[in-house]
Motif scaffolding. Structure first.
Motif, PDB file in Angstrom:
ATOM      1  N   ASN A  55      73.114  51.399  49.122  1.00 52.41           N
ATOM      2  CA  ASN A  55      72.861  51.579  47.840  1.00 52.41           C
ATOM      3  C   ASN A  55      73.291  50.798  46.676  1.00 52.41           C
ATOM      4  OD1 ASN A  55      71.860  53.811  49.043  1.00 52.41           O
ATOM      5  ND2 ASN A  55      74.225  54.912  48.567  1.00 52.41           N
ATOM      6  N   ASN A  56      72.508  50.714  45.530  1.00 53.42           N
ATOM      7  CA  ASN A  56      72.906  49.824  44.310  1.00 53.42           C
ATOM      8  C   ASN A  56      73.153  50.830  43.177  1.00 53.42           C
ATOM      9  OD1 ASN A  56      71.148  50.042  43.621  1.00 53.42           O
ATOM     10  ND2 ASN A  56      69.956  47.674  44.415  1.00 53.42           N
ATOM     11  N   ASP A  57      74.070  50.682  42.170  1.00 56.34           N
ATOM     12  CA  ASP A  57      73.780  51.503  40.832  1.00 56.34           C
ATOM     13  C   ASP A  57      72.927  50.949  40.194  1.00 56.34           C
ATOM     14  OD1 ASP A  57      76.867  52.018  41.238  1.00 56.34           O
ATOM     15  OD2 ASP A  57      77.753  50.413  40.978  1.00 56.34           O
ATOM     16  N   LEU A  58      72.881  52.049  39.353  1.00 51.64           N
ATOM     17  CA  LEU A  58      71.442  51.963  38.374  1.00 51.64           C
ATOM     18  C   LEU A  58      71.451  50.900  37.140  1.00 51.64           C
ATOM     19  CD1 LEU A  58      69.016  53.615  37.622  1.00 51.64           C
ATOM     20  CD2 LEU A  58      69.555  54.895  35.949  1.00 51.64           C
ATOM     21  N   HIS A  59      70.933  49.856  37.300  1.00 50.73           N
ATOM     22  CA  HIS A  59      70.989  48.667  36.134  1.00 50.73           C
ATOM     23  C   HIS A  59      69.998  48.402  36.210  1.00 50.73           C
ATOM     24  CE1 HIS A  59      70.327  47.399  40.461  1.00 50.73           C
ATOM     25  NE2 HIS A  59      70.092  46.568  40.096  1.00 50.73           N
ATOM     26  N   LYS A  60      69.891  47.192  35.281  1.00 57.69           N
ATOM     27  CA  LYS A  60      68.613  47.070  34.699  1.00 57.69           C
ATOM     28  C   LYS A  60      69.384  44.898  34.809  1.00 57.69           C
ATOM     29  CE  LYS A  60      69.474  47.471  30.021  1.00 57.69           C
ATOM     30  NZ  LYS A  60      68.912  47.873  28.289  1.00 57.69           N
ATOM     31  N   HIS A  61      67.720  44.517  34.588  1.00 57.18           N
ATOM     32  CA  HIS A  61      67.941  42.900  34.028  1.00 57.18           C
ATOM     33  C   HIS A  61      67.303  42.037  33.180  1.00 57.18           C
ATOM     34  CE1 HIS A  61      69.281  42.855  38.873  1.00 57.18           C
ATOM     35  NE2 HIS A  61      67.994  43.238  38.936  1.00 57.18           N
ATOM     36  N   SER A  62      67.235  41.081  33.508  1.00 62.36           N
ATOM     37  CA  SER A  62      66.786  40.271  31.427  1.00 62.36           C
ATOM     38  C   SER A  62      65.616  39.347  32.438  1.00 62.36           C
ATOM     39  CB  SER A  62      67.386  39.440  30.554  1.00 62.36           C
ATOM     40  OG  SER A  62      67.659  38.531  31.739  1.00 62.36           O
ATOM     41  N   PHE A  63      64.849  39.739  33.866  1.00 59.36           N
ATOM     42  CA  PHE A  63      64.158  38.933  34.759  1.00 59.36           C
ATOM     43  C   PHE A  63      63.774  39.535  35.812  1.00 59.36           C
ATOM     44  CE2 PHE A  63      68.585  38.705  35.780  1.00 59.36           C
ATOM     45  CZ  PHE A  63      68.710  38.763  37.142  1.00 59.36           C
ATOM     46  N   PHE A  64      62.309  39.248  36.215  1.00 59.72           N
ATOM     47  CA  PHE A  64      61.710  40.155  37.370  1.00 59.72           C
ATOM     48  C   PHE A  64      62.440  40.221  38.590  1.00 59.72           C
ATOM     49  CE2 PHE A  64      58.018  39.420  34.648  1.00 59.72           C
ATOM     50  CZ  PHE A  64      57.899  40.210  34.369  1.00 59.72           C
ATOM     51  N   GLU A  65      63.011  41.127  39.222  1.00 60.25           N
ATOM     52  CA  GLU A  65      62.920  41.293  40.642  1.00 60.25           C
ATOM     53  C   GLU A  65      61.381  41.878  41.913  1.00 60.25           C
ATOM     54  OE1 GLU A  65      67.353  41.649  42.561  1.00 60.25           O
ATOM     55  OE2 GLU A  65      66.235  43.573  42.348  1.00 60.25           O
ATOM     56  N   VAL A  66      62.341  41.408  42.762  1.00 54.82           N
ATOM     57  CA  VAL A  66      60.791  41.567  43.876  1.00 54.82           C
ATOM     58  C   VAL A  66      61.081  41.666  44.826  1.00 54.82           C
ATOM     59  CG1 VAL A  66      58.370  41.197  45.145  1.00 54.82           C
ATOM     60  CG2 VAL A  66      58.869  40.558  42.416  1.00 54.82           C
ATOM     61  N   CYS A  67      61.491  42.627  46.179  1.00 54.27           N
ATOM     62  CA  CYS A  67      62.127  43.072  46.804  1.00 54.27           C
ATOM     63  C   CYS A  67      60.838  43.442  47.718  1.00 54.27           C
ATOM     64  CB  CYS A  67      62.777  44.360  46.536  1.00 54.27           C
ATOM     65  SG  CYS A  67      64.252  44.024  46.393  1.00 54.27           S
ATOM     66  N   TYR A  68      60.818  43.001  49.392  1.00 55.82           N
ATOM     67  CA  TYR A  68      60.035  43.540  50.454  1.00 55.82           C
ATOM     68  C   TYR A  68      60.923  44.272  51.190  1.00 55.82           C
ATOM     69  CZ  TYR A  68      57.466  42.922  54.656  1.00 55.82           C
ATOM     70  OH  TYR A  68      56.836  43.267  55.930  1.00 55.82           O
ATOM     71  N   VAL A  69      60.689  45.007  51.993  1.00 59.78           N
ATOM     72  CA  VAL A  69      61.347  45.956  53.262  1.00 59.78           C
ATOM     73  C   VAL A  69      61.128  44.962  54.453  1.00 59.78           C
ATOM     74  CG1 VAL A  69      61.674  48.621  53.992  1.00 59.78           C
ATOM     75  CG2 VAL A  69      61.817  48.091  51.123  1.00 59.78           C
ATOM     76  N   VAL A  70      61.365  44.990  55.390  1.00 59.17           N
ATOM     77  CA  VAL A  70      61.605  44.660  55.663  1.00 59.17           C
ATOM     78  C   VAL A  70      61.204  45.429  57.053  1.00 59.17           C
ATOM     79  CG1 VAL A  70      61.754  42.553  58.267  1.00 59.17           C
ATOM     80  CG2 VAL A  70      61.679  42.119  55.387  1.00 59.17           C
ATOM     81  N   GLU A  71      62.209  46.056  57.395  1.00 58.45           N
ATOM     82  CA  GLU A  71      62.588  47.342  58.070  1.00 58.45           C
ATOM     83  C   GLU A  71      63.396  48.386  57.701  1.00 58.45           C
ATOM     84  OE1 GLU A  71      61.337  47.742  61.887  1.00 58.45           O
ATOM     85  OE2 GLU A  71      60.895  45.871  62.089  1.00 58.45           O
ATOM     86  N   TYR A 118      64.033  39.365  49.111  1.00 59.35           N
ATOM     87  CA  TYR A 118      64.036  39.745  47.720  1.00 59.35           C
ATOM     88  C   TYR A 118      64.399  38.457  46.503  1.00 59.35           C
ATOM     89  CZ  TYR A 118      69.172  40.187  47.911  1.00 59.35           C
ATOM     90  OH  TYR A 118      70.742  39.626  48.247  1.00 59.35           O
ATOM     91  N   VAL A 119      64.008  38.545  45.904  1.00 63.83           N
ATOM     92  CA  VAL A 119      63.522  37.202  44.440  1.00 63.83           C
ATOM     93  C   VAL A 119      63.447  37.588  42.954  1.00 63.83           C
ATOM     94  CG1 VAL A 119      61.106  36.579  44.456  1.00 63.83           C
ATOM     95  CG2 VAL A 119      62.819  34.422  43.835  1.00 63.83           C
ATOM     96  N   ALA A 120      64.561  37.043  42.316  1.00 61.15           N
ATOM     97  CA  ALA A 120      64.816  36.442  40.991  1.00 61.15           C
ATOM     98  C   ALA A 120      63.868  35.840  40.450  1.00 61.15           C
ATOM     99  CB  ALA A 120      65.985  37.083  40.373  1.00 61.15           C
ATOM    100  N   PHE A 121      63.734  35.879  40.031  1.00 62.51           N
ATOM    101  CA  PHE A 121      62.320  35.019  38.626  1.00 62.51           C
ATOM    102  C   PHE A 121      62.472  35.345  37.419  1.00 62.51           C
ATOM    103  CE2 PHE A 121      58.948  36.934  40.791  1.00 62.51           C
ATOM    104  CZ  PHE A 121      57.788  36.981  40.099  1.00 62.51           C
ATOM    105  N   GLN A 122      62.044  34.206  36.001  1.00 66.55           N
ATOM    106  CA  GLN A 122      61.794  34.821  35.434  1.00 66.55           C
ATOM    107  C   GLN A 122      60.102  33.193  34.890  1.00 66.55           C
ATOM    108  OE1 GLN A 122      65.805  34.740  33.300  1.00 66.55           O
ATOM    109  NE2 GLN A 122      64.124  34.818  31.469  1.00 66.55           N
ATOM    110  N   LEU A 123      59.530  33.077  33.481  1.00 70.59           N
ATOM    111  CA  LEU A 123      58.911  32.438  33.499  1.00 70.59           C
ATOM    112  C   LEU A 123      59.987  31.520  32.209  1.00 70.59           C
ATOM    113  CD1 LEU A 123      56.107  30.326  33.333  1.00 70.59           C
ATOM    114  CD2 LEU A 123      55.699  31.748  31.303  1.00 70.59           C
ATOM    115  N   ILE A 124      60.200  29.978  31.651  1.00 69.90           N
ATOM    116  CA  ILE A 124      60.753  29.072  30.653  1.00 69.90           C
ATOM    117  C   ILE A 124      59.652  28.929  29.928  1.00 69.90           C
ATOM    118  CG2 ILE A 124      62.248  27.518  30.611  1.00 69.90           C
ATOM    119  CD1 ILE A 124      63.431  27.106  33.159  1.00 69.90           C
ATOM    120  N   GLU A 125      59.764  30.179  28.721  1.00 71.42           N
ATOM    121  CA  GLU A 125      58.572  30.027  27.833  1.00 71.42           C
ATOM    122  C   GLU A 125      58.683  28.392  27.249  1.00 71.42           C
ATOM    123  OE1 GLU A 125      58.515  33.399  25.593  1.00 71.42           O
ATOM    124  OE2 GLU A 125      57.982  34.475  27.527  1.00 71.42           O
ATOM    125  N   SER A 126      59.530  28.055  27.152  1.00 72.56           N
ATOM    126  CA  SER A 126      59.520  27.321  26.265  1.00 72.56           C
ATOM    127  C   SER A 126      58.797  25.726  27.067  1.00 72.56           C
ATOM    128  CB  SER A 126      60.640  26.465  25.883  1.00 72.56           C
ATOM    129  OG  SER A 126      61.704  26.530  27.125  1.00 72.56           O
TER     130      SER A 126
END
Length: 302
Positions: A40-56, A96-104
């Motif tokens: 478990n983790n706590d309810l939270h948010k990011h300023s970026f995208f996080e994508v997870c994949y469940v292997v098992e 899982y991976v966390a990423f965001q676009l560098i707009e500049s």
């Protein structure tokens, strides 16, 4: 898939793939994760995208007050500034991976794509079998364990970019739509095949009927393809390709004009010279001297 085998790959990715730049996009990758047991983790948010994949494993994912079930082969995305939480009693095996676009450092097209990704409504994807995205992810982790490769970082960067693009295609539905609405797909394939055949057989007569027969289509059909897709007739395209090859041979070989005319499918040296001069606004001999004779320092069409 035993994730313990790929923990060293996770470390390599976090050391070497912190930014991915290709095709007008620059992505900051904040972290790469391989977690054999995630509870478990706590309810939270990011300023970026996080994508997870469940292997098992099994669990639940809470996103913006909505609850979704998690199971093997589930891919899910956490969008920026959206409260979310993962829960599992027995533990999930996660990538899982966390990423965001560098707009500049990215172009407008990519900025618009990422804005659409923030608004995506389908945030949970489940497939019975491994998808292209998952296969890319596994390939990336496998490569990340092979630090001895000469092109180690380049290979990782290319796969990482492909993975992020594949993830975005999964969740941003309209990215799968073609922008070439007016060109039927089968035409593009046929055009490519015709161009390859022409380029491989420039020393031959190359009649429209011959190429059409090779492609198992009618001459009229092939003629329409060249006009509709390239805006030129079949015969004009062939002639242009002959001249293009002739310019290369003039610059890079010592072949005589007679030999070049034969290599490029012209009926005679006289005809070759006439067509070349008309197209290039200079004779083959003068064209060659411009590139071969070091004493030639100026050029004029006449």
């Amino acid at each position: 898939m035993d994730l313990n085998k790929y923990l060293s790959g996770k470390t390599a990715l976090n050391n070497y793939i912190q930014q991915v730049k290709q095709n007008g996009a620059s992505f900051q990758t904040h972290y790469w994760g391989v977690m054999p047991k995630h509870y478990n983790n706590d309810l939270h948010k990011h300023s970026f995208f996080e994508v997870c994949y469940v292997v098992e494993g099994e669990g639940t994912y809470i996103d913006n007050n909505c609850t979704y079930s998690l199971q093997k082969n589930t891919l899910f995305i956490s969008r920026p500034e959206v409260l979310h939480q993962i829960k599992s009693e027995k533990g999930l095996s996660l990538l899982y991976v966390a990423f965001q676009l560098i707009e500049s450092e990215s172009n407008e097209s990519w900025i618009r794509i990422m804005e659409r990704a923030k608004q995506c409504t389908e945030i949970i994807l489940h497939d019975k079998f491994e998808t292209e995205t998952v296969l890319l992810w596994k390939a990336l982790l496998i490569q990340a364990t092979k630090r001895g490769n000469v092109l180690f970082e380049e290979i990782l960067s290319n796969i990482a970019y492909s993975l992020i693009v594949s993830i975005l295609q999964d969740f941003v539905a309209d990215l799968n739509k073609s922008d070439h609405k007016n060109v039927p797909e089968q035409y593009s394939v046929l055009l490519t095949q015709a161009q390859l055949y022409i380029n491989d057989n420039l020393s031959n007569p190359l009649k429209l009927t011959e190429v059409a027969k090779h492609l198992h289509i009618s001459s009229r059909h092939l003629s329409r393809i060249f006009v509709s897709e390239l805006g030129v007739s079949f015969s004009k395209y062939v002639q242009d390709e002959r001249i293009k090859k002739a310019t290369i041979l003039l610059k890079k070989t010592d072949l005589s004009l007679k030999e070049i005319s034969e290599e490029t499918g012209f009926m005679s040296v006289h005809y070759f010279t006439r067509v070349f001069t008309s197209t290039m606004q200079t004779s083959p001999g003068r064209f060659r001297s411009l590139f071969v004779d070091r004493k030639t320092t100026t050029y004029a069409s006449k």
